[in-house]
Write an enzyme that holds these catalytic residues in place. Sequence first.
Site, PDB file in Angstrom:
ATOM      1  N   PHE A   1       0.708  -1.202  -0.234  1.00 23.14           N
ATOM      2  CA  PHE A   1      -0.001  -0.132  -0.151  1.00 23.14           C
ATOM      3  C   PHE A   1       0.884   1.216   0.037  1.00 23.14           C
ATOM      4  O   PHE A   1       0.401   2.250   0.041  1.00 23.14           O
ATOM      5  CB  PHE A   1      -1.006  -0.099   1.191  1.00 23.14           C
ATOM      6  CG  PHE A   1      -1.761  -1.262   1.278  1.00 23.14           C
ATOM      7  CD1 PHE A   1      -2.555  -1.464   0.334  1.00 23.14           C
ATOM      8  CD2 PHE A   1      -1.486  -2.242   2.385  1.00 23.14           C
ATOM      9  CE1 PHE A   1      -3.385  -2.624   0.403  1.00 23.14           C
ATOM     10  CE2 PHE A   1      -2.295  -3.206   2.364  1.00 23.14           C
ATOM     11  CZ  PHE A   1      -3.434  -3.468   1.503  1.00 23.14           C
TER      12      PHE A   1
ATOM     13  N   ASP B   1      -3.841  -8.884   9.129  1.00 22.38           N
ATOM     14  CA  ASP B   1      -2.445  -9.138   8.019  1.00 22.38           C
ATOM     15  C   ASP B   1      -1.448  -9.375   8.904  1.00 22.38           C
ATOM     16  O   ASP B   1      -0.465  -9.024   8.670  1.00 22.38           O
ATOM     17  CB  ASP B   1      -2.485  -7.572   7.196  1.00 22.38           C
ATOM     18  CG  ASP B   1      -1.442  -7.940   5.821  1.00 22.38           C
ATOM     19  OD1 ASP B   1      -1.241  -8.856   5.710  1.00 22.38           O
ATOM     20  OD2 ASP B   1      -1.022  -7.013   5.185  1.00 22.38           O
TER      21      ASP B   1
END
Length: 404
Positions: A70, A183
């Site tokens: 990201f 995650d």
Amino acid sequence: MLALLLCFGLYKHKQNVVSHVRLRSTNQYPSDADPDSGRLFFGVPIFSYTELQGATNNFDPSNKLGDGGFGSVFYGKLQDGREVAVKHLFNHNYKRVEQFMTEVEILTRLRHRNLVCLYGCTSRQSCELLLVYEYIPNGTLASHLHGHSANPTLLTWLIRIKIAIEIASALAYLHASGIIHRDVKTNNILLDKNFCVKVADFGLSRLFPDDASHVFTTPQGTPGYLDPEYHYCFRLTDKSDVYSFGVVLMELISSMPAVDMRRNKDEIMLASLAVRKIQRNEFEELVDPCFGVEKDGEVKKKVFAVGELAFQCLQIDKEMRPSIDEVLEILRKIEGGKVEEEDKDTGKDGNGGEVSKNTADIQAQAMTSINFDQIRLFKSASSPNNMIQKWRNGKVDQAKLFSI
């Protein structure tokens, strides 16, 4: 004309909804005239883009600490002398704004010594989405296990089990706070100079309703760590983090990456490889040789006990996995040497013969609660239905344990 007016009305309504969570671009405000600089956003300080640009030497590539799915992370030094890690999120779009907001909102409500500390962020009017964290100087757990910082003499078994306990402690705190990380992986576990854990990256985390057993959501996470039940059924639970943590435990034991394309096609995923080795009574082949388990019986006992725990975390059926609180309690007992003892002198091998406590056959018994007859039954089963029926006639229905 009516159709055009209707479309325009729907478009304006959507824009109004999105504006509540979306950061406005610098077409409205220049970055060096940040009207929100010095204020608070979700309770954390707002930094101007110009200040963070100067702290990172204009995001100099030489200051880059790493790249993620990201965004990129840069080293920086604030005017007050604090060393920081500045996350620069990719693509200033709605999805990135949502992750930005999630991470800020979650980290502002959390205080735990094994969670990374958020110092602040850029404002609503900044041209870039930037998050400012405390700088953790020793890199990621992944780099120390199988990356450029790998050094077996530094990451001893005692340090690894301490790391496992600290990760579990951070996850237990998150779950108690109604948050699922979603995650958990060794690349998101930072280590300071004393190898103390700082769990990071909450962009995919979810706030979990108090009265819900699960939530339905599109699976997100990292291949190799993703809970199979979540992946196939879209059901996210706290046990999804437990599965990911089981993969991390296997990495700590083996020093192997969670995904390695160089391995055989049915062993690319470490979780699958671990279960297969357990099934074949070959778990010791996974253990990092640096532990010296063949010479140190005490370390061997603890390594295999952690392996058993990892195996429980990796079970396909989430109901058969322990909670993270149970995982933490077991890890602390293992670290303290309170591993459950079996017969001190002899045991039974797969054919019913007596073997010594230190032989390889007993290792599989230390690994799982499945006895040797059940493992042999699994190997020789002619069909899945026959196998399931036979196992149900045994002590417990454990047929799903190996169906990974």
